[in-house]
Design an enzyme around this catalytic site. Sequence first.
Site, PDB file in Angstrom:
ATOM      1  N   PHE A  17      13.093  -9.347  -1.662  1.00  0.00           N
ATOM      2  CA  PHE A  17      12.638  -9.464  -2.848  1.00  0.00           C
ATOM      3  C   PHE A  17      13.393 -10.248  -3.392  1.00  0.00           C
ATOM      4  CE2 PHE A  17      13.055  -7.658  -7.056  1.00  0.00           C
ATOM      5  CZ  PHE A  17      12.954  -8.723  -8.157  1.00  0.00           C
ATOM      6  N   ASN A  38      15.706  -8.751   8.795  1.00  0.00           N
ATOM      7  CA  ASN A  38      15.437  -7.809  10.761  1.00  0.00           C
ATOM      8  C   ASN A  38      13.580  -7.926   9.657  1.00  0.00           C
ATOM      9  OD1 ASN A  38      15.186  -5.793   8.385  1.00  0.00           O
ATOM     10  ND2 ASN A  38      16.259  -4.810   9.189  1.00  0.00           N
ATOM     11  N   ASP A  62      18.777  -8.154  12.593  1.00  0.00           N
ATOM     12  CA  ASP A  62      19.214  -6.884  12.322  1.00  0.00           C
ATOM     13  C   ASP A  62      20.858  -6.627  11.960  1.00  0.00           C
ATOM     14  OD1 ASP A  62      19.963  -4.043  11.547  1.00  0.00           O
ATOM     15  OD2 ASP A  62      18.100  -3.396  11.911  1.00  0.00           O
ATOM     16  N   TYR A 156      22.922   5.819   0.868  1.00  0.00           N
ATOM     17  CA  TYR A 156      22.942   4.151   0.290  1.00  0.00           C
ATOM     18  C   TYR A 156      24.180   4.346  -0.685  1.00  0.00           C
ATOM     19  CZ  TYR A 156      21.006  -0.105  -2.563  1.00  0.00           C
ATOM     20  OH  TYR A 156      20.527  -1.370  -2.941  1.00  0.00           O
ATOM     21  N   LYS A 160      26.916   2.119   0.096  1.00  0.00           N
ATOM     22  CA  LYS A 160      27.493   0.672  -0.088  1.00  0.00           C
ATOM     23  C   LYS A 160      28.662   0.767  -0.871  1.00  0.00           C
ATOM     24  CE  LYS A 160      23.825  -2.459  -0.698  1.00  0.00           C
ATOM     25  NZ  LYS A 160      24.004  -3.560  -0.123  1.00  0.00           N
ATOM     26  N   THR A 186      16.967  -4.543 -10.766  1.00  0.00           N
ATOM     27  CA  THR A 186      15.973  -5.877 -10.733  1.00  0.00           C
ATOM     28  C   THR A 186      14.541  -5.795 -10.349  1.00  0.00           C
ATOM     29  OG1 THR A 186      18.242  -7.184 -10.681  1.00  0.00           O
ATOM     30  CG2 THR A 186      16.036  -8.157 -10.007  1.00  0.00           C
ATOM     31  N   ARG A 197       9.354   1.195  -5.852  1.00  0.00           N
ATOM     32  CA  ARG A 197      10.186   1.031  -7.478  1.00  0.00           C
ATOM     33  C   ARG A 197       9.104   1.210  -8.799  1.00  0.00           C
ATOM     34  NH1 ARG A 197      14.745  -3.041  -5.703  1.00  0.00           N
ATOM     35  NH2 ARG A 197      13.605  -3.335  -4.200  1.00  0.00           N
TER      36      ARG A 197
HETATM   37  N1  UDP Z   1      10.003   6.304 -11.243  1.00  0.00           N
HETATM   38  C1  UDP Z   1       9.100   7.133 -11.483  1.00  0.00           C
HETATM   39  N2  UDP Z   1       7.756   6.557 -11.189  1.00  0.00           N
HETATM   40  C2  UDP Z   1       8.135   5.667 -10.066  1.00  0.00           C
HETATM   41  C3  UDP Z   1       8.440   5.133  -9.839  1.00  0.00           C
HETATM   42  C4  UDP Z   1      10.266   5.474 -10.015  1.00  0.00           C
HETATM   43  O1  UDP Z   1       9.031   7.730 -13.230  1.00  0.00           O
HETATM   44  O2  UDP Z   1       6.295   5.333  -9.615  1.00  0.00           O
HETATM   45  C5  UDP Z   1      11.427   6.669 -11.974  1.00  0.00           C
HETATM   46  C6  UDP Z   1      12.472   6.842 -11.105  1.00  0.00           C
HETATM   47  O3  UDP Z   1      12.342   8.862 -11.309  1.00  0.00           O
HETATM   48  C7  UDP Z   1      13.826   6.833 -11.612  1.00  0.00           C
HETATM   49  C8  UDP Z   1      13.198   4.904 -11.881  1.00  0.00           C
HETATM   50  O4  UDP Z   1      11.800   5.586 -12.545  1.00  0.00           O
HETATM   51  O5  UDP Z   1      13.593   7.395 -12.902  1.00  0.00           O
HETATM   52  C9  UDP Z   1      13.392   4.124 -11.527  1.00  0.00           C
HETATM   53  O6  UDP Z   1      13.390   4.286 -10.327  1.00  0.00           O
HETATM   54  P1  UDP Z   1      13.902   3.558  -9.475  1.00  0.00           P
HETATM   55  O7  UDP Z   1      12.947   3.719  -7.826  1.00  0.00           O
HETATM   56  O8  UDP Z   1      12.538   1.855  -9.611  1.00  0.00           O
HETATM   57  O9  UDP Z   1      15.259   2.471  -8.826  1.00  0.00           O
HETATM   58  P2  UDP Z   1      16.510   3.621  -9.105  1.00  0.00           P
HETATM   59  O10 UDP Z   1      16.392   5.325  -9.349  1.00  0.00           O
HETATM   60  O11 UDP Z   1      17.299   2.979  -7.884  1.00  0.00           O
HETATM   61  O12 UDP Z   1      17.070   3.056 -10.032  1.00  0.00           O
END
Ligand code: UDP
Length: 344
Positions: A17, A38, A62, A156, A160, A186, A197
Amino acid sequence: MTNAKQPLALVAGGAGFIGSHLCAALLDRGFSVLCLDNLQTSRPVNVENLARHQGFHFIKADITAPLPRTVLDRSDAITRIYNLACAASPPQYQADPEHTMLTNVLGTDRLLRLAERSGARFLLTSTSEVYGDPETHPQKEDYRGWVNCTGPRACYDEGKRAAEAMSFDFARLGRADVRVARIFNTYGPHMHPDDGRVVSNLICQALSGRDITIYGDGSQTRSFCYVSDMVDGLIRLMETDGLPSAPINLGNPEEYSVNELLEQILGLVETSGETVYRPLPVDDPRRRRPDIASARRWLGWAPQVPLADGLASTCDWFAAELGCSGLAASGAGARRTMPLAAVR
Ligand code: UDP
Protein backbone atom coordinates in the site's frame (compact mmCIF):
# COMPACT_ATOMS: atom_id res chain seq x y z
CA MET A 1 36.73 12.29 -8.76
CA THR A 2 33.02 12.84 -9.30
CA ASN A 3 30.48 10.48 -7.80
CA ALA A 4 29.34 8.37 -10.74
CA LYS A 5 26.40 6.88 -8.80
CA GLN A 6 22.97 7.46 -10.30
CA PRO A 7 20.32 7.42 -7.61
CA LEU A 8 19.00 3.88 -7.22
CA ALA A 9 16.54 3.09 -4.46
CA LEU A 10 15.69 -0.37 -3.20
CA VAL A 11 12.16 -0.44 -1.82
CA ALA A 12 11.43 -3.61 0.13
CA GLY A 13 7.66 -4.00 0.32
CA GLY A 14 7.42 -1.81 -2.76
CA ALA A 15 4.24 -3.39 -4.14
CA GLY A 16 2.36 -2.79 -0.90
CA PHE A 17 0.00 0.00 0.00
CA ILE A 18 2.50 2.69 1.05
CA GLY A 19 5.42 1.11 -0.83
CA SER A 20 3.74 1.39 -4.23
CA HIS A 21 3.10 5.12 -3.75
CA LEU A 22 6.67 5.54 -2.55
CA CYS A 23 8.03 3.81 -5.68
CA ALA A 24 5.96 6.17 -7.87
CA ALA A 25 7.18 9.23 -5.98
CA LEU A 26 10.82 8.11 -6.21
CA LEU A 27 10.53 7.55 -9.98
CA ASP A 28 9.04 11.05 -10.26
CA ARG A 29 12.09 12.38 -8.41
CA GLY A 30 14.51 10.77 -10.86
CA PHE A 31 15.39 7.62 -8.93
CA SER A 32 15.57 4.22 -10.49
CA VAL A 33 13.73 1.77 -8.28
CA LEU A 34 14.31 -1.86 -7.39
CA CYS A 35 11.00 -2.96 -5.96
CA LEU A 36 11.30 -6.07 -3.83
CA ASP A 37 8.12 -7.76 -2.63
CA ASN A 38 6.98 -11.24 -1.67
CA LEU A 39 3.36 -10.38 -2.66
CA GLN A 40 2.17 -11.90 0.63
CA THR A 41 -0.22 -9.04 1.38
CA SER A 42 0.40 -6.74 -1.57
CA ARG A 43 -0.80 -6.87 -5.14
CA PRO A 44 1.12 -6.64 -8.43
CA VAL A 45 -1.64 -4.35 -9.73
CA ASN A 46 -0.38 -1.65 -7.34
CA VAL A 47 2.76 -1.28 -9.42
CA GLU A 48 1.39 -2.25 -12.83
CA ASN A 49 1.50 1.35 -14.05
CA LEU A 50 5.10 1.73 -12.92
CA ALA A 51 6.33 -1.10 -15.11
CA ARG A 52 6.38 1.24 -18.13
CA HIS A 53 9.18 3.27 -16.47
CA GLN A 54 12.58 2.15 -17.69
CA GLY A 55 13.95 2.73 -14.23
CA PHE A 56 11.48 0.43 -12.45
CA HIS A 57 12.33 -3.19 -11.74
CA PHE A 58 10.15 -5.58 -9.81
CA ILE A 59 11.71 -8.56 -8.06
CA LYS A 60 9.58 -11.11 -6.25
CA ALA A 61 11.49 -11.97 -3.11
CA ASP A 62 11.00 -12.45 0.61
CA ILE A 63 13.53 -10.65 2.81
CA THR A 64 13.55 -13.49 5.32
CA ALA A 65 15.49 -15.44 2.63
CA PRO A 66 18.94 -14.47 1.37
CA LEU A 67 18.66 -11.47 -0.94
CA PRO A 68 18.46 -12.40 -4.63
CA ARG A 69 21.54 -12.30 -6.82
CA THR A 70 19.94 -9.53 -8.93
CA VAL A 71 20.01 -7.29 -5.86
CA LEU A 72 23.46 -8.27 -4.61
CA ASP A 73 24.93 -7.76 -8.08
CA ARG A 74 23.70 -4.17 -8.02
CA SER A 75 24.65 -3.45 -4.42
CA ASP A 76 27.39 -0.98 -5.41
CA ALA A 77 24.84 1.09 -7.30
CA ILE A 78 22.18 1.24 -4.57
CA THR A 79 22.09 4.62 -2.83
CA ARG A 80 18.88 4.35 -0.77
CA ILE A 81 17.22 1.40 0.96
CA TYR A 82 13.66 1.76 2.22
CA ASN A 83 12.41 -1.12 4.34
CA LEU A 84 8.60 -1.28 4.22
CA ALA A 85 8.44 -5.04 4.00
CA CYS A 86 6.00 -6.47 6.51
CA ALA A 87 2.32 -7.31 6.73
CA ALA A 88 0.91 -4.35 8.64
CA SER A 89 -2.76 -4.90 9.40
CA PRO A 90 -3.50 -6.84 12.61
CA PRO A 91 -5.33 -9.80 10.98
CA GLN A 92 -2.62 -10.13 8.34
CA TYR A 93 0.42 -9.86 10.58
CA GLN A 94 -1.19 -12.25 13.08
CA ALA A 95 -1.96 -14.83 10.37
CA ASP A 96 1.69 -15.97 10.34
CA PRO A 97 3.25 -14.44 13.46
CA GLU A 98 6.58 -16.25 13.12
CA HIS A 99 7.01 -14.88 9.61
CA THR A 100 6.07 -11.39 10.83
CA MET A 101 8.75 -11.51 13.53
CA LEU A 102 11.38 -12.92 11.14
CA THR A 103 10.55 -10.33 8.48
CA ASN A 104 11.31 -7.60 10.99
CA VAL A 105 14.38 -9.16 12.56
CA LEU A 106 16.03 -11.31 9.92
CA GLY A 107 14.78 -9.22 6.98
CA THR A 108 15.89 -5.94 8.52
CA ASP A 109 19.29 -7.45 9.30
CA ARG A 110 19.74 -8.51 5.68
CA LEU A 111 18.84 -5.03 4.44
CA LEU A 112 21.08 -3.33 7.01
CA ARG A 113 23.96 -5.53 5.90
CA LEU A 114 23.21 -4.54 2.32
CA ALA A 115 23.32 -0.88 3.40
CA GLU A 116 26.68 -1.52 5.07
CA ARG A 117 28.04 -3.22 1.97
CA SER A 118 26.72 -0.65 -0.50
CA GLY A 119 27.10 2.52 1.58
CA ALA A 120 23.41 3.24 0.89
CA ARG A 121 21.30 5.20 3.32
CA PHE A 122 18.78 2.99 5.13
CA LEU A 123 15.28 3.86 6.29
CA LEU A 124 13.26 1.54 8.49
CA THR A 125 9.51 2.01 8.60
CA SER A 126 8.70 1.29 12.19
CA THR A 127 5.29 1.85 13.70
CA SER A 128 3.20 3.57 16.33
CA GLU A 129 2.63 0.01 17.58
CA VAL A 130 5.97 0.27 19.40
CA TYR A 131 4.02 2.44 21.89
CA GLY A 132 1.55 -0.42 22.48
CA ASP A 133 -1.52 0.73 24.41
CA PRO A 134 0.03 4.08 25.33
CA GLU A 135 -0.16 5.61 28.81
CA THR A 136 0.86 9.07 27.56
CA HIS A 137 -1.01 11.12 25.03
CA PRO A 138 -0.12 12.21 22.42
CA GLN A 139 2.83 9.90 21.89
CA LYS A 140 6.29 11.47 21.71
CA GLU A 141 9.29 9.57 20.43
CA ASP A 142 10.86 9.39 23.90
CA TYR A 143 7.87 7.48 25.33
CA ARG A 144 9.04 3.89 25.68
CA GLY A 145 5.69 2.22 25.28
CA TRP A 146 3.31 -0.16 27.01
CA VAL A 147 3.55 -3.32 24.97
CA ASN A 148 2.37 -6.81 25.86
CA CYS A 149 5.30 -8.93 24.73
CA THR A 150 3.29 -12.17 24.91
CA GLY A 151 0.06 -11.02 23.25
CA PRO A 152 -1.18 -11.56 19.68
CA ARG A 153 0.17 -8.17 18.53
CA ALA A 154 3.66 -8.87 19.90
CA CYS A 155 4.99 -10.46 16.68
CA TYR A 156 4.58 -7.07 15.03
CA ASP A 157 5.18 -4.67 17.95
CA GLU A 158 8.19 -6.50 19.31
CA GLY A 159 9.45 -7.34 15.83
CA LYS A 160 9.50 -3.64 14.97
CA ARG A 161 11.08 -2.77 18.33
CA ALA A 162 13.85 -5.30 17.62
CA ALA A 163 14.26 -3.88 14.11
CA GLU A 164 14.64 -0.40 15.59
CA ALA A 165 17.21 -1.67 18.11
CA MET A 166 19.23 -3.29 15.35
CA SER A 167 19.04 -0.22 13.12
CA PHE A 168 20.36 2.05 15.86
CA ASP A 169 23.11 -0.46 16.67
CA PHE A 170 24.24 -0.33 13.04
CA ALA A 171 24.20 3.48 13.31
CA ARG A 172 26.09 3.55 16.64
CA LEU A 173 28.76 1.24 15.26
CA GLY A 174 29.14 3.33 12.11
CA ARG A 175 28.00 0.41 9.95
CA ALA A 176 25.16 2.28 8.21
CA ASP A 177 23.52 5.68 7.88
CA VAL A 178 20.12 4.93 9.38
CA ARG A 179 16.74 6.65 9.72
CA VAL A 180 13.67 5.31 11.51
CA ALA A 181 10.10 6.47 10.87
CA ARG A 182 7.35 5.51 13.31
CA ILE A 183 4.33 5.39 11.06
CA PHE A 184 0.86 6.00 12.51
CA ASN A 185 -2.37 4.81 10.85
CA THR A 186 -2.24 5.62 7.15
CA TYR A 187 -4.96 5.24 4.53
CA GLY A 188 -5.62 5.84 0.86
CA PRO A 189 -5.80 4.13 -2.53
CA HIS A 190 -4.01 0.77 -2.88
CA MET A 191 -5.12 -0.42 0.56
CA HIS A 192 -6.15 -4.04 0.19
CA PRO A 193 -9.95 -4.25 0.35
CA ASP A 194 -9.62 -7.32 2.61
CA ASP A 195 -6.76 -6.21 4.80
CA GLY A 196 -9.05 -5.87 7.81
CA ARG A 197 -8.09 -2.32 8.74
CA VAL A 198 -10.73 0.08 9.88
CA VAL A 199 -10.65 2.50 6.91
CA SER A 200 -10.74 -0.19 4.23
CA ASN A 201 -13.29 -2.30 6.13
CA LEU A 202 -15.74 0.51 6.78
CA ILE A 203 -15.55 1.95 3.26
CA CYS A 204 -15.81 -1.43 1.50
CA GLN A 205 -18.61 -2.62 3.78
CA ALA A 206 -20.55 0.61 3.21
CA LEU A 207 -20.01 0.52 -0.55
CA SER A 208 -21.16 -3.07 -0.86
CA GLY A 209 -24.09 -2.76 1.58
CA ARG A 210 -22.69 -5.35 4.00
CA ASP A 211 -22.78 -5.06 7.81
CA ILE A 212 -20.47 -2.31 8.98
CA THR A 213 -18.32 -3.68 11.80
CA ILE A 214 -17.38 -1.51 14.75
CA TYR A 215 -15.15 -3.26 17.27
CA GLY A 216 -15.93 -2.41 20.88
CA ASP A 217 -18.14 0.67 21.31
CA GLY A 218 -16.22 2.67 18.69
CA SER A 219 -14.94 5.23 21.20
CA GLN A 220 -11.31 4.17 20.72
CA THR A 221 -9.34 6.73 18.74
CA ARG A 222 -6.82 6.77 15.93
CA SER A 223 -5.19 9.51 13.85
CA PHE A 224 -5.40 8.92 10.11
CA CYS A 225 -2.76 10.15 7.68
CA TYR A 226 -3.35 10.25 3.92
CA VAL A 227 -0.81 8.23 1.99
CA SER A 228 0.63 11.11 -0.09
CA ASP A 229 1.51 12.95 3.13
CA MET A 230 3.17 9.83 4.48
CA VAL A 231 5.27 9.31 1.35
CA ASP A 232 6.37 12.95 1.45
CA GLY A 233 7.43 12.47 5.09
CA LEU A 234 9.38 9.30 4.31
CA ILE A 235 11.31 10.89 1.45
CA ARG A 236 12.10 13.95 3.55
CA LEU A 237 13.33 11.72 6.35
CA MET A 238 15.57 9.85 3.94
CA GLU A 239 16.93 12.92 2.18
CA THR A 240 17.47 15.32 5.12
CA ASP A 241 21.06 15.67 6.32
CA GLY A 242 22.17 16.32 9.88
CA LEU A 243 19.36 14.52 11.68
CA PRO A 244 19.68 13.37 15.29
CA SER A 245 20.05 9.60 15.64
CA ALA A 246 16.49 9.01 16.85
CA PRO A 247 13.17 7.76 15.50
CA ILE A 248 10.70 10.29 14.08
CA ASN A 249 6.92 9.99 14.30
CA LEU A 250 5.07 10.39 11.00
CA GLY A 251 1.32 10.64 11.19
CA ASN A 252 -1.58 13.03 11.23
CA PRO A 253 -2.09 14.55 14.69
CA GLU A 254 -5.86 14.98 14.20
CA GLU A 255 -7.54 12.35 16.32
CA TYR A 256 -10.92 10.71 15.65
CA SER A 257 -12.89 7.99 17.36
CA VAL A 258 -13.84 5.03 15.18
CA ASN A 259 -17.46 6.23 15.47
CA GLU A 260 -16.46 9.67 14.13
CA LEU A 261 -14.59 8.03 11.28
CA LEU A 262 -17.69 6.03 10.38
CA GLU A 263 -19.82 9.19 10.48
CA GLN A 264 -17.52 10.82 7.94
CA ILE A 265 -17.60 7.77 5.68
CA LEU A 266 -21.40 7.60 5.85
CA GLY A 267 -21.46 11.22 4.66
CA LEU A 268 -19.65 10.05 1.52
CA VAL A 269 -21.21 6.67 0.80
CA GLU A 270 -24.91 5.84 0.60
CA THR A 271 -25.37 2.40 2.05
CA SER A 272 -27.98 -0.13 3.03
CA GLY A 273 -25.45 -1.73 5.41
CA GLU A 274 -26.29 -1.86 9.13
CA THR A 275 -23.76 -0.92 11.78
CA VAL A 276 -22.98 -3.91 13.99
CA TYR A 277 -20.84 -3.98 17.12
CA ARG A 278 -18.26 -6.73 17.59
CA PRO A 279 -15.90 -7.53 20.49
CA LEU A 280 -12.79 -5.38 20.74
CA PRO A 281 -9.70 -7.37 19.67
CA VAL A 282 -7.19 -8.35 22.38
CA ASP A 283 -4.71 -5.55 23.24
CA ASP A 284 -6.48 -3.08 20.94
CA PRO A 285 -5.01 0.33 21.89
CA ARG A 286 -7.57 2.74 23.40
CA ARG A 287 -6.15 5.81 21.73
CA ARG A 288 -3.36 6.90 19.50
CA ARG A 289 -2.15 10.28 18.30
CA PRO A 290 1.35 11.26 17.21
CA ASP A 291 3.28 14.18 18.57
CA ILE A 292 4.93 15.40 15.35
CA ALA A 293 7.04 18.25 16.78
CA SER A 294 10.18 16.38 15.77
CA ALA A 295 9.03 15.89 12.15
CA ARG A 296 8.05 19.56 11.95
CA ARG A 297 11.37 20.68 13.35
CA TRP A 298 13.76 18.40 11.49
CA LEU A 299 11.91 17.71 8.26
CA GLY A 300 9.70 20.80 7.94
CA TRP A 301 6.90 18.24 7.54
CA ALA A 302 3.26 18.23 8.53
CA PRO A 303 0.30 16.49 6.88
CA GLN A 304 -1.54 18.60 4.30
CA VAL A 305 -4.56 16.47 3.39
CA PRO A 306 -7.63 16.85 5.62
CA LEU A 307 -9.46 13.63 6.54
CA ALA A 308 -12.57 14.65 4.55
CA ASP A 309 -10.56 15.05 1.33
CA GLY A 310 -8.47 11.94 1.85
CA LEU A 311 -11.55 9.83 2.59
CA ALA A 312 -13.31 11.19 -0.50
CA SER A 313 -10.39 10.13 -2.69
CA THR A 314 -10.18 6.77 -0.98
CA CYS A 315 -13.92 6.11 -1.37
CA ASP A 316 -13.66 7.01 -5.06
CA TRP A 317 -10.81 4.62 -5.51
CA PHE A 318 -12.48 1.74 -3.67
CA ALA A 319 -15.73 2.33 -5.57
CA ALA A 320 -13.87 1.97 -8.87
CA GLU A 321 -11.92 -1.00 -7.53
CA LEU A 322 -15.01 -2.86 -6.35
CA GLY A 323 -17.13 -1.78 -9.30
CA CYS A 324 -19.64 -0.22 -6.90
CA SER A 325 -21.82 2.83 -7.15
CA GLY A 326 -23.21 4.27 -3.92
CA LEU A 327 -21.19 7.44 -3.55
CA ALA A 328 -23.51 10.05 -2.04
CA ALA A 329 -24.31 12.98 -4.33
CA SER A 330 -22.78 15.37 -1.86
CA GLY A 331 -20.06 12.88 -1.12
CA ALA A 332 -16.90 11.47 -2.52
CA GLY A 333 -17.47 11.95 -6.23
CA ALA A 334 -18.56 15.54 -5.75
CA ARG A 335 -15.98 16.53 -3.17
CA ARG A 336 -12.86 14.84 -4.41
CA THR A 337 -10.04 17.34 -4.58
CA MET A 338 -7.25 15.05 -5.73
CA PRO A 339 -7.35 13.69 -9.26
CA LEU A 340 -7.13 9.91 -9.26
CA ALA A 341 -4.46 10.16 -11.94
CA ALA A 342 -2.18 11.70 -9.35
CA VAL A 343 -2.76 8.65 -7.21
CA ARG A 344 -1.84 6.07 -9.86
N1 UDP B 1 -11.77 -1.55 13.85
C1 UDP B 1 -13.16 -1.52 13.80
N2 UDP B 1 -13.77 -2.17 12.76
C2 UDP B 1 -13.10 -2.80 11.78
C3 UDP B 1 -11.68 -2.82 11.83
C4 UDP B 1 -11.06 -2.19 12.87
O1 UDP B 1 -13.83 -0.95 14.67
O2 UDP B 1 -13.76 -3.37 10.89
C5 UDP B 1 -11.08 -0.84 14.96
C6 UDP B 1 -9.95 -1.61 15.63
O3 UDP B 1 -10.44 -2.43 16.67
C7 UDP B 1 -9.10 -0.48 16.15
C8 UDP B 1 -9.27 0.62 15.09
O4 UDP B 1 -10.47 0.29 14.41
O5 UDP B 1 -9.58 0.00 17.38
C9 UDP B 1 -8.11 0.69 14.11
O6 UDP B 1 -7.90 -0.60 13.62
P1 UDP B 1 -6.87 -0.93 12.46
O7 UDP B 1 -6.88 -2.42 12.30
O8 UDP B 1 -7.17 -0.11 11.27
O9 UDP B 1 -5.46 -0.42 12.98
P2 UDP B 1 -4.66 -0.51 14.37
O10 UDP B 1 -5.50 -1.20 15.41
O11 UDP B 1 -3.42 -1.28 14.05
O12 UDP B 1 -4.41 0.90 14.70
